[in-house]
Design an enzyme around this catalytic site. Structure first.
Site, mmCIF file in Angstrom:
data_model
loop_
_atom_site.group_PDB
_atom_site.id
_atom_site.type_symbol
_atom_site.label_atom_id
_atom_site.label_comp_id
_atom_site.label_asym_id
_atom_site.label_seq_id
_atom_site.Cartn_x
_atom_site.Cartn_y
_atom_site.Cartn_z
ATOM 1 N N ASP A 337 -4.943 -1.692 -3.808
ATOM 2 C CA ASP A 337 -5.956 -1.354 -2.832
ATOM 3 C C ASP A 337 -5.590 0.013 -2.241
ATOM 4 O OD1 ASP A 337 -8.131 -1.776 -1.040
ATOM 5 O OD2 ASP A 337 -6.702 -2.346 0.516
ATOM 6 N N ASP A 638 -4.368 -5.875 1.453
ATOM 7 C CA ASP A 638 -4.078 -6.320 2.817
ATOM 8 C C ASP A 638 -5.247 -7.032 3.482
ATOM 9 O OD1 ASP A 638 -5.769 -4.211 3.092
ATOM 10 O OD2 ASP A 638 -4.596 -3.141 4.592
#
Length: 907
Positions: A337, A638
């Site tokens: 990410d 996250d």
């Protein structure tokens, strides 16, 4: 004519594609009064509470029983039963103790691993302000129903999926759901039906956080039907994969099980054919099975992985499942990410265009440390530059706060970036705001894409405006130059500067002012006659060590791909800065990805390195497409939106600081410092763990192989068994603990990060190591059986001859232990005392063997006798031959290994 009946309520309805009036009509609610309490109660009965459904997990009993459903455990239990059948209850207890220990560890780990949905449920707001029965009430968010009118303001967590009806400067951070790093300004205008989740600015989604403004909205989906609920369904439907280690160990264990049972059966049949009694042959078959079973292997696996866990914890990587220690070392592709993982998740102004010049800004994140420079020299704070920075401070509703030594934000991260850059230039927002008090404002609105504030400066009214370039430039009639003098507007130069910033992936804000100004009641007051002040370009910058970590991963043969919900231009710019992508690469968007079939996507993922505007289901699909090529995939993230992909990946890596509880619970590993660079250290530790595990297996199997061959040789020769089942258990258990376990502490070899990843389908032992195992096993057979026959013929004492045979096995294991400290480098190339556990284990093993051989109580238990000095000399010769042959085989197979490894390490 009767009215066309309204379609029944469908939570999947494209609410964003309809005007507010149509949505309220569809949901049959008065937007001013809200639902009546009675109607809300009826809808609650129909649609259920606004919470996520908890998936029923496996019962504790089933989870416990499944811990025994493994081939290696079958082998261990067979060994324990064999020992019990022989009446050796102590040994049987030890073996079953190992089985129970392994089951307990697995049971505890699995019980903690499936809590992602519970964490997801905690992201829903606990209380909400709702309009019901004509009044405003506070109630538990679980009681919300479709059609409720809710009020939202800064600091609120959105309680359900809401269609925005009215917004005044309303902004929400949605990075955890969509991957969008900047706060999203909300409006109430209908959008095209095909608009993707990350672009639905007229919707507020459950679990996201309102950071600015206020507004009112209509609940259109609750509980499992929200976007967060959709992720929960993906998460619950996603199966955690076996790791490469568990797959390889499963295949290895199955093979071992077949070989052991086949040899035991062969022993029994041959003995019967030679006229031996069934009882004697059954005992011989049991002895062979006990000898061939590597009793210490499961314990060694657990200990080696546990040591890896401890090593990784020191490097700020927390392991939630033991096999994940090794999996990261096997990784071939890392899907990362962007927001908060590769980047700081702190918006930072990098470039300012003011007075016709470009000013570079150093420093990253919210810490106000850095400089403003022009051509490498400090920029003079004056003229257009100063006015542009002042505009950023005054046209601003956010604050930069220091909490416990760390800089934090209160409000919109984009506005905080404007405060930070002003501080870098020496301006203090408190002083500036005190000198220029605000008298009125027009909050930021997504429709007009601007914000304006009216201030009293030296008795004169001044309006400052910030917003999108295309909305501000047409209103400007002039600009300030570097000296602060009014000059003609150079629209072409401004446009070129904006394009240059956008090319770097920067988000560009334009600033202007109007003076004198007397009021600020509406858009008409700032519709024209503005003076252009400048542009500020900002970005969420890469983490300091992340770029070097990406390079290290490439050097280790690991491909890094970026999968993010952020804009394509921003993602590609960051990827190019970090070396993930080059200038020829393009970003594939989620919209383009959705149009591809699974076959097309499988081909695409081989070529594309940056995937942008990707939604949760698409992240999951990407991970599976990469795995379809046989790659071992690590997924970092996250946010809530990352959780399904984290769970589906071979190893999910969550960020421990800014990461959501959902991501952490779905992951196998959590990085406590939120730094992608920590992954490099974790990869190194994972590879070291696998190396040490292979070293143990290579060391232990020759003994089992040799013991089995000795039993077979005795049966074929019709001779007395050279070693008893109890003596075999003594060898296997003591050496595994004292000698073999020391290999788990072996330091990581210097070249480990210069090797390519291990091919996912490759067996644990290659042909070279299998050949080495066979070589040492044959040496053990020749030495143990040969010396047994020799000393039995010399003395006629079977106890003495068996004692010699047992000590041959242990002596060869000791010298082979030193050879196994490296599978590639010869013994003389290793630092002799880099692993003190080896020397301590050898010393204890020697003492135990002395007691085993000479201490009367142990002689009585194990059927041993004192060994004369001459026999020890012969035992030493066998051990020395084994060491010489193994080291010679290393040199022959890899003649240039010692030189090439040094050169590789230097590179």
């Amino acid at each position: 004519m009767s009215e066309t009946p309204k379609p029944p309520y469908d939570p999947r309805h494209p609410w964003h594609a309809h005007e507010v009036a149509a949505v309220t009509d569809h949901l049959e609610v008065d937007p001013e009064l809200g639902l009546s309490h009675e109607e809300a109660g009826r809808r609650l009965d129909t649609h259920g509470h606004n919470r996520l459904t908890q998936q029923a997990g496996r019962s504790p009993i089933k989870r416990l029983l499944l811990q025994f459903h493994q081939p290696l455990i079958y082998i261990l239990m067979a060994s324990g039963l064999a020992a019990a059948a022989l009446g050796e209850w102590v040994d049987a207890s030890v073996i079953f103790g190992v089985v129970l220990l392994n089951a307990a560890v697995g049971f505890i780990q699995e019980g903690r691993a499936e809590q992602a949905l519970a964490a997801l449920a905690r992201t829903v707001a606990s209380e909400v302000s709702v309009q019901r029965g004509g009044g405003r009430h506070r109630l538990n968010a679980e009681h919300l129903v479709p059609g409720d009118v809710v009020h939202l303001s800064a600091g609120d967590r959105v309680p359900a999926d809401v269609r925005v009806m009215h917004a005044v400067g309303l902004q929400a951070t949605e990075a955890s759901l969509t991957g969008e790093s900047a706060a999203v300004a909300k409006h109430n205008t209908a959008l095209p039906e095909e608009t993707r989740v990350a672009e639905r600015a007229n919707m507020a989604f459950a679990g996201t956080l309102v950071v600015a403004g206020q507004g009112k909205g209509l609940v259109v989906a609750t509980g499992d039907h929200t976007e967060t609920g959709r992720i929960a369904r993906l998460l619950s439907a996603t199966q955690s994969l076996e790791t490469p280690l568990t797959r390889a160990m499963g295949k290895f264990s199955n093979l071992l099980l077949v070989v052991i049972l086949s040899l035991a059966l062969l022993t029994f049949v041959i003995g019967l054919a030679r006229g031996e009694t069934p009882v004697d042959m059954l005992m011989a078959a049991v002895a062979l099975a006990v000898g061939a079973i590597p009793e210490g292997l499961p314990a060694a696996l657990t200990v080696t992985l546990a040591i890896g866990v401890a090593r990784m914890a020191k490097r700020r990587a927390i392991i939630r499942r033991l096999p994940a220690v090794e999996t990261l070392g096997s990784t071939t592709v890392i899907c990362s990410d962007k927001t908060g993982t590769l980047t700081e998740n702190q918006m930072t102004v990098e470039v300012i265009y003011a007075g016709g010049g470009v000013i570079e800004v150093s420093g990253r994140g919210y810490a106000p440390n850095g400089q403003l420079t022009v051509d490498g020299q400090p920029a003079a704070l004056g003229g257009a530059l100063r006015e542009c920075l002042v505009a950023g401070l005054l046209c601003n509703d956010s604050a930069l706060i220091k909490r416990e030594g760390e800089w934090d934000v209160d409000g919109d991260p984009t506005e905080v970036a404007l405060i930070v850059v002003a501080r870098k230039a020496g301006l203090d927002e408190g002083s500036v705001q005190a000198l220029c008090p605000r008298e009125a404002e027009l909050p930021f609105d997504a429709g007009r894409q601007t914000m304006a504030t009216l201030h009293r400066i030296e008795g004169q009214g001044v309006v400052f405006v910030k917003g999108a370039l295309e909305r501000i430039i047409p209103r400007c009639a002039r600009m300030l130059d570097a000296d602060g003098q009014v000059a003609p507007l150079d629209a072409a130069a401004i446009d070129a500067a904006a394009h240059a910033m956008a090319g770097r992936g920067l988000r560009v804000l334009a600033f202007a002012r109007m003076a004198p100004a007397h009021q600020l009641d509406g858009d008409d007051d700032v519709a024209g006659d503005l003076t252009f002040l400048g542009l500020q370009g900002m970005i969420d910058p890469p983490r300091g060590r992340a770029t070097a970590a990406v390079k290290a991963c490439h050097r280790a043969g690991i491909e890094v791909k970026m999968i993010t919900g952020d804009h394509a231009a921003t993602a590609l710019a960051i990827a190019r800065q970090m070396g993930i992508a080059d200038e020829s690469d393009v970003a594939l968007t989620g919209r383009e990805l959705a149009r591809q079939s699974d076959e097309q996507l499988a081909a695409t993922v081989r070529q594309v390195r940056v995937f942008a505007r990707v939604e949760p289901a698409e992240k999951l699909r990407l991970v599976k497409a990469i795995q379809a090529h046989g790659d071992v995939v690590a997924m970092t993230g996250d946010g809530v939106n990352d959780a399904p992909a984290l769970k589906a990946a071979d190893i999910g890596v969550a960020m421990g600081g800014v990461g959501t509880d959902v991501a952490k619970e779905a992951a196998d590993m959590v990085l406590t410092d939120d730094n992608f660079a920590t992954i490099e250290a974790a990869v190194e530790a994972g590879r070291g763990v696998y190396d040490n595990l292979v070293k143990f297996i290579t060391w232990t199997l020759p003994t089992n192989f040799g013991e089995g061959l000795v039993i077979l040789a005795a049966i074929f020769a019709g001779a007395t068994l050279p070693i008893t089942p109890l003596q075999i258990l003594w060898i296997n258990m003591t050496t595994a603990v004292l000698l073999g376990m020391s290999l788990a502490f072996e330091p990581i070899e210097s070249d480990v990060m210069h090797r390519p990843p291990r091919p996912p389908g490759r067996p644990i032992l290659d042909r070279v190591l299998m050949g080495r195992i066979v070589l040492v096993g044959i040496i053990m057979l020749a030495g143990a059986f040969g010396l047994f026959v020799r000393w039995f013929d010399l003395t006629g004492d079977v106890a003495l001859a068996r004692s010699v045979s047992v000590n041959v096995f242990v002596a060869v294991e000791i010298v082979f232990l030193f050879a196994c400290r490296s599978q590639r480098r010869p013994l003389w190339r290793l630092a002799p005392f880099s692993n003190p556990w080896v020397w301590g284990g050898v010393a204890l093993q020697v003492l135990l063997q002395a007691a085993f051989t000479y201490w009367p109580p142990m002689q009585s238990v194990f059927g041993t006798a004192a060994v004369p000095l001459g026999a020890w000399r012969e035992i030493a010769v066998v051990a020395l031959i084994a060491l010489i042959l193994v080291e010679a085989e290393k040199v022959i197979r890899r003649p240039h290994d010692s030189v090439s490894l040094a050169r590789v390490a230097e590179k």
